[in-house]
Scaffold this motif. Structure first.
Motif, mmCIF file in Angstrom:
data_model
loop_
_atom_site.group_PDB
_atom_site.id
_atom_site.type_symbol
_atom_site.label_atom_id
_atom_site.label_comp_id
_atom_site.label_asym_id
_atom_site.label_seq_id
_atom_site.Cartn_x
_atom_site.Cartn_y
_atom_site.Cartn_z
ATOM 1 N N PRO A 28 39.028 40.183 28.139
ATOM 2 C CA PRO A 28 39.255 41.645 28.179
ATOM 3 C C PRO A 28 38.145 42.452 28.853
ATOM 4 C CG PRO A 28 40.018 40.775 26.101
ATOM 5 C CD PRO A 28 39.335 39.623 26.816
ATOM 6 N N ASP A 29 36.872 42.136 28.616
ATOM 7 C CA ASP A 29 35.786 42.889 29.260
ATOM 8 C C ASP A 29 35.848 42.769 30.785
ATOM 9 O OD1 ASP A 29 34.862 43.611 26.767
ATOM 10 O OD2 ASP A 29 33.088 42.320 26.818
ATOM 11 N N GLN A 53 38.589 42.020 32.522
ATOM 12 C CA GLN A 53 39.794 42.706 32.972
ATOM 13 C C GLN A 53 39.498 44.196 33.164
ATOM 14 O OE1 GLN A 53 43.438 41.914 30.850
ATOM 15 N NE2 GLN A 53 44.380 43.805 31.570
ATOM 16 N N GLU A 54 38.792 44.777 32.241
ATOM 17 C CA GLU A 54 38.418 46.191 32.355
ATOM 18 C C GLU A 54 37.549 46.422 33.593
ATOM 19 O OE1 GLU A 54 35.829 49.418 29.806
ATOM 20 O OE2 GLU A 54 36.911 47.868 28.682
ATOM 21 N N PHE A 55 36.596 45.518 33.826
ATOM 22 C CA PHE A 55 35.740 45.616 35.016
ATOM 23 C C PHE A 55 36.586 45.575 36.289
ATOM 24 C CE2 PHE A 55 33.520 43.291 38.404
ATOM 25 C CZ PHE A 55 32.472 44.165 38.645
ATOM 26 N N GLN A 94 39.737 46.270 36.767
ATOM 27 C CA GLN A 94 40.610 47.441 36.904
ATOM 28 C C GLN A 94 39.869 48.686 37.376
ATOM 29 O OE1 GLN A 94 42.310 47.147 32.956
ATOM 30 N NE2 GLN A 94 44.158 46.156 33.754
ATOM 31 N N LYS A 95 38.555 48.715 37.219
ATOM 32 C CA LYS A 95 37.763 49.867 37.658
ATOM 33 C C LYS A 95 37.312 49.768 39.115
ATOM 34 C CE LYS A 95 35.846 51.037 33.143
ATOM 35 N NZ LYS A 95 34.612 51.084 32.323
#
Length: 180
Positions: free
Chosen positions: A10-11, A13-15, A17-18
Motif C-alpha cells: 500500500p505505501d 501504491q500511494e507513491f 499514484q502521486k
C-alpha cells in the motif's frame, strides 16, 4: 536503503499514484534497449502484482516490438519531491490493441487520451526500492498539450496513417504488430 518485494504494498501504491512521470524500459535479445519517459494519466495499478499503462501515439513503437519477442519490462518511478526514493517494477508485459478483447475490458480504467495506441499489461515479478538521494528536486508545472492538439488535428484516419508510416516497424527493423 534498498528493498526487494514480491508485490506492490500500500505505501508504494500511494507513491506510484502521486507520480507525474514514469519510465519504461524494454529490449529484445539483440538490438537497441528502449527507455522512454511516460506521462499523462496513463498508469493504473490493477492489483498488487499487476499494473497497466495506456501507451499513446509516439514517433516510434519500440515497446510493442520488444514485447513481441521478449516479454521482459521494467517500469521506474522517481521521487522528484518529498522523501527520496526510486521504485522499479520488474515483470512480464503483453500488449493489447484496439482490436483485442482485453482493450474493451480495460480501456475504461483510463481517461480518454489523445492518440491512445496500446494497453501494456504487466505481471509484476519483483518490486525494488532504492534510496534516490541523488535524484534532484523538481517541481511539476503542468502536462503538455501538444499531443492532444496534434492528434485532434490529424483525426482518427490521420492517426492510423501516421501509425502506418511511423509505428509498424521498429528502429531495428522488426514488426510492431500494430495492425496485425
Amino acid at each position: 536503503m534498498g528493498k526487494q518485494l514480491e508485490q506492490i504494498i500500500p505505501d508504494l501504491q500511494e507513491f506510484i499514484q502521486k507520480q507525474n512521470v514514469f519510465f519504461v524500459a524494454t529490449a529484445m535479445s539483440t538490438g537497441k534497449v528502449n527507455l522512454s519517459p511516460k506521462g499523462m494519466d496513463s498508469f493504473r495499478i490493477i492489483d498488487s502484482k499487476r499494473v497497466m499503462w495506456l501507451n499513446v501515439t509516439g514517433s516510434g513503437n519500440e515497446t510493442a516490438t520488444h514485447l513481441l519477442e521478449n516479454d521482459r519490462i521494467t517500469v521506474m518511478f522517481c521521487a522528484f519531491e518529498g522523501k527520496p526514493m526510486i521504485l522499479r517494477l520488474y515483470g512480464k508485459g503483453k500488449v493489447y490493441h484496439q482490436r483485442d478483447s482485453e482493450w474493451e475490458e480495460f480501456i475504461h480504467l483510463f481517461p480518454e487520451l489523445p492518440g491512445a495506441r496500446q494497453l501494456v499489461d504487466i505481471e509484476v515479478e519483483m518490486v525494488q526500492t532504492s534510496c534516490g538521494m541523488a535524484v534532484p528536486f523538481m517541481d511539476f508545472n503542468r502536462e503538455r498539450d501538444e499531443l492532444k492538439k496534434w492528434t485532434q488535428k490529424q483525426g482518427e484516419d490521420g492517426i492510423k496513417e501516421y501509425w502506418n508510416k511511423k509505428n509498424t516497424v521498429s528502429m531495428d527493423g522488426h514488426k510492431t504488430g500494430i495492425f496485425e
